[in-house]
Design a protein around this motif. Structure first.
Motif, PDB file in Angstrom:
ATOM      1  N   PHE A  61       0.835  -1.196   0.000  1.00 56.74           N
ATOM      2  CA  PHE A  61       0.000   0.000   0.000  1.00 56.74           C
ATOM      3  C   PHE A  61       0.876   1.255   0.000  1.00 56.74           C
ATOM      4  CE2 PHE A  61      -2.609   3.080   2.622  1.00 56.74           C
ATOM      5  CZ  PHE A  61      -3.310   3.540   1.527  1.00 56.74           C
ATOM      6  N   ASN A  62       1.104   1.808  -1.168  1.00 54.64           N
ATOM      7  CA  ASN A  62       1.853   3.049  -1.290  1.00 54.64           C
ATOM      8  C   ASN A  62       1.386   3.770  -2.551  1.00 54.64           C
ATOM      9  OD1 ASN A  62       3.057   1.787  -3.494  1.00 54.64           O
ATOM     10  ND2 ASN A  62       4.946   1.313  -2.412  1.00 54.64           N
ATOM     11  N   ALA A  63       1.985   4.922  -2.815  1.00 55.51           N
ATOM     12  CA  ALA A  63       1.559   5.738  -3.946  1.00 55.51           C
ATOM     13  C   ALA A  63       1.782   5.026  -5.277  1.00 55.51           C
ATOM     14  CB  ALA A  63       2.309   7.078  -3.924  1.00 55.51           C
ATOM     15  N   HIS A  64       2.849   4.239  -5.380  1.00 53.15           N
ATOM     16  CA  HIS A  64       3.128   3.522  -6.627  1.00 53.15           C
ATOM     17  C   HIS A  64       2.016   2.523  -6.932  1.00 53.15           C
ATOM     18  CE1 HIS A  64       7.022   5.339  -6.770  1.00 53.15           C
ATOM     19  NE2 HIS A  64       7.445   4.742  -5.684  1.00 53.15           N
ATOM     20  N   TRP A  65       1.599   1.783  -5.907  1.00 54.63           N
ATOM     21  CA  TRP A  65       0.549   0.784  -6.110  1.00 54.63           C
ATOM     22  C   TRP A  65      -0.769   1.453  -6.484  1.00 54.63           C
ATOM     23  CZ3 TRP A  65      -3.996  -0.444  -3.226  1.00 54.63           C
ATOM     24  CH2 TRP A  65      -4.613  -1.633  -3.605  1.00 54.63           C
ATOM     25  N   VAL A  66      -1.135   2.526  -5.778  1.00 52.87           N
ATOM     26  CA  VAL A  66      -2.402   3.202  -6.040  1.00 52.87           C
ATOM     27  C   VAL A  66      -2.418   3.778  -7.456  1.00 52.87           C
ATOM     28  CG1 VAL A  66      -3.913   5.109  -5.365  1.00 52.87           C
ATOM     29  CG2 VAL A  66      -2.799   3.729  -3.607  1.00 52.87           C
ATOM     30  N   SER A  67      -1.322   4.374  -7.884  1.00 53.20           N
ATOM     31  CA  SER A  67      -1.273   4.946  -9.233  1.00 53.20           C
ATOM     32  C   SER A  67      -1.333   3.860 -10.307  1.00 53.20           C
ATOM     33  CB  SER A  67      -0.001   5.777  -9.414  1.00 53.20           C
ATOM     34  OG  SER A  67       1.163   4.968  -9.358  1.00 53.20           O
ATOM     35  N   HIS A  68      -0.888   2.650  -9.949  1.00 52.54           N
ATOM     36  CA  HIS A  68      -0.924   1.533 -10.904  1.00 52.54           C
ATOM     37  C   HIS A  68      -2.322   0.956 -11.036  1.00 52.54           C
ATOM     38  CE1 HIS A  68       0.116  -2.033 -13.107  1.00 52.54           C
ATOM     39  NE2 HIS A  68      -0.180  -2.837 -12.103  1.00 52.54           N
ATOM     40  N   VAL A  69      -2.998   0.753  -9.919  1.00 55.88           N
ATOM     41  CA  VAL A  69      -4.311   0.094  -9.958  1.00 55.88           C
ATOM     42  C   VAL A  69      -5.460   1.076 -10.174  1.00 55.88           C
ATOM     43  CG1 VAL A  69      -3.485  -1.795  -8.510  1.00 55.88           C
ATOM     44  CG2 VAL A  69      -4.626   0.159  -7.438  1.00 55.88           C
ATOM     45  N   MET A  70      -5.227   2.381  -9.915  1.00 52.91           N
ATOM     46  CA  MET A  70      -6.267   3.395 -10.110  1.00 52.91           C
ATOM     47  C   MET A  70      -5.680   4.605 -10.829  1.00 52.91           C
ATOM     48  SD  MET A  70      -8.265   3.261  -6.438  1.00 52.91           S
ATOM     49  CE  MET A  70      -9.349   4.571  -6.976  1.00 52.91           C
ATOM     50  N   VAL A 130      -5.148   7.878 -12.887  1.00 55.95           N
ATOM     51  CA  VAL A 130      -5.945   9.049 -13.249  1.00 55.95           C
ATOM     52  C   VAL A 130      -5.029   9.998 -14.019  1.00 55.95           C
ATOM     53  CG1 VAL A 130      -7.312  11.006 -12.413  1.00 55.95           C
ATOM     54  CG2 VAL A 130      -7.383   8.816 -11.194  1.00 55.95           C
ATOM     55  N   ASP A 131      -5.414  10.339 -15.229  1.00 56.92           N
ATOM     56  CA  ASP A 131      -4.551  11.138 -16.103  1.00 56.92           C
ATOM     57  C   ASP A 131      -4.128  12.456 -15.465  1.00 56.92           C
ATOM     58  OD1 ASP A 131      -4.651   9.204 -18.053  1.00 56.92           O
ATOM     59  OD2 ASP A 131      -6.329  10.124 -19.133  1.00 56.92           O
ATOM     60  N   GLU A 132      -5.047  13.078 -14.725  1.00 61.35           N
ATOM     61  CA  GLU A 132      -4.765  14.401 -14.175  1.00 61.35           C
ATOM     62  C   GLU A 132      -3.868  14.361 -12.943  1.00 61.35           C
ATOM     63  OE1 GLU A 132      -7.800  13.210 -14.698  1.00 61.35           O
ATOM     64  OE2 GLU A 132      -8.378  14.275 -16.536  1.00 61.35           O
ATOM     65  N   MET A 133      -3.662  13.175 -12.370  1.00 59.23           N
ATOM     66  CA  MET A 133      -2.900  13.081 -11.119  1.00 59.23           C
ATOM     67  C   MET A 133      -1.427  12.829 -11.378  1.00 59.23           C
ATOM     68  SD  MET A 133      -5.488  11.023  -8.533  1.00 59.23           S
ATOM     69  CE  MET A 133      -4.329  11.130  -7.158  1.00 59.23           C
ATOM     70  N   GLN A 134      -0.586  13.572 -10.646  1.00 56.50           N
ATOM     71  CA  GLN A 134       0.853  13.394 -10.699  1.00 56.50           C
ATOM     72  C   GLN A 134       1.293  12.525  -9.516  1.00 56.50           C
ATOM     73  OE1 GLN A 134       2.535  14.647 -13.359  1.00 56.50           O
ATOM     74  NE2 GLN A 134       0.516  15.359 -14.070  1.00 56.50           N
TER      75      GLN A 134
END
Length: 202
Positions: free
Chosen positions: A129-138, A140-144
């Motif tokens: 559970f970290n930012a890398h996992w969240v950005s991979h599974v969810m 969002v184009d607008e999110m950095q």
């Protein structure tokens, strides 16, 4: 690692999600790049050939893209399908907690309790559970990347506040139970004393 390059699609069928070696390392955590490459190499050996690129590419780098060698492997490989199902359940649990965070953010609900809190504890304790996992599974184009870091921090903070409030409530309930026990003991003791005095004087 294999769970990171295979996810459930919108139609609930497992799909390939090719990733760079570096991205796989980010998702795996706590492993050196060389260790990740060593594992990948075993799955792309002659006679195995589960992963691409094939052994025709002799040396992998952190930029190398890794993929399941053929879509049919996902459906015929029972263990991989089990891993995909596990990952999908984790993602669904995270979505539930995230929806609670969004409602809490606008003051529509309070802190987590009961089964929701138990679910959140499982998410918080999950190693990946970290930012890398969240950005991979969810994605969002607008999110950095910084946005995902902030989102994970917000979720962790909400869970931590909920855990603290739950622990404080349990302590209060425990103290109330002790006071109630002392009061009952005192009452019974007083009744016993009165009974002794009555018997004595009678």
């Amino acid at each position: 690692m294999l769970r990171s390059i295979t996810l459930l699609g919108p139609d609930h069928r497992a799909i390939r999600t090719p990733l760079s070696v570096f991205r796989i390392q980010q998702l795996a955590q706590k492993y050196e790049l060389e260790e990740i490459i060593e594992v990948i190499d075993k799955f792309r050996d002659e006679g195995t050939n589960f992963l691409q690129p094939s052994r025709a590419v002799r040396v992998l780098t952190k930029e190398s893209t890794v993929d399941i060698s053929h879509e049919s492997l996902i459906h015929s490989w029972e263990r991989l399908r089990q891993w995909v199902d596990i990952e999908a359940k984790l993602i669904n649990k995270f979505r539930i907690i995230l929806s609670k965070v969004e409602l809490y953010r606008v003051n529509e609900i309070g802190l987590l309790k009961g089964l929701d809190l138990d679910l959140a504890k499982g998410i918080k304790d999950m190693r990946k559970f970290n930012a890398h996992w969240v950005s991979h599974v969810m994605p969002v184009d607008e999110m950095q990347e910084a946005d995902y870091v902030n989102l994970v921090d917000e979720v962790r903070s909400y869970i931590d506040k909920s855990i603290k409030a739950d622990e404080e409530l349990r302590q209060q309930q425990k103290k109330k139970a002790l006071r109630r026990g002392y009061a009952i003991t005192g009452i019974l003791g007083g009744i016993g004393l009165i009974s002794v005095l009555i018997n004595y004087y009678i």
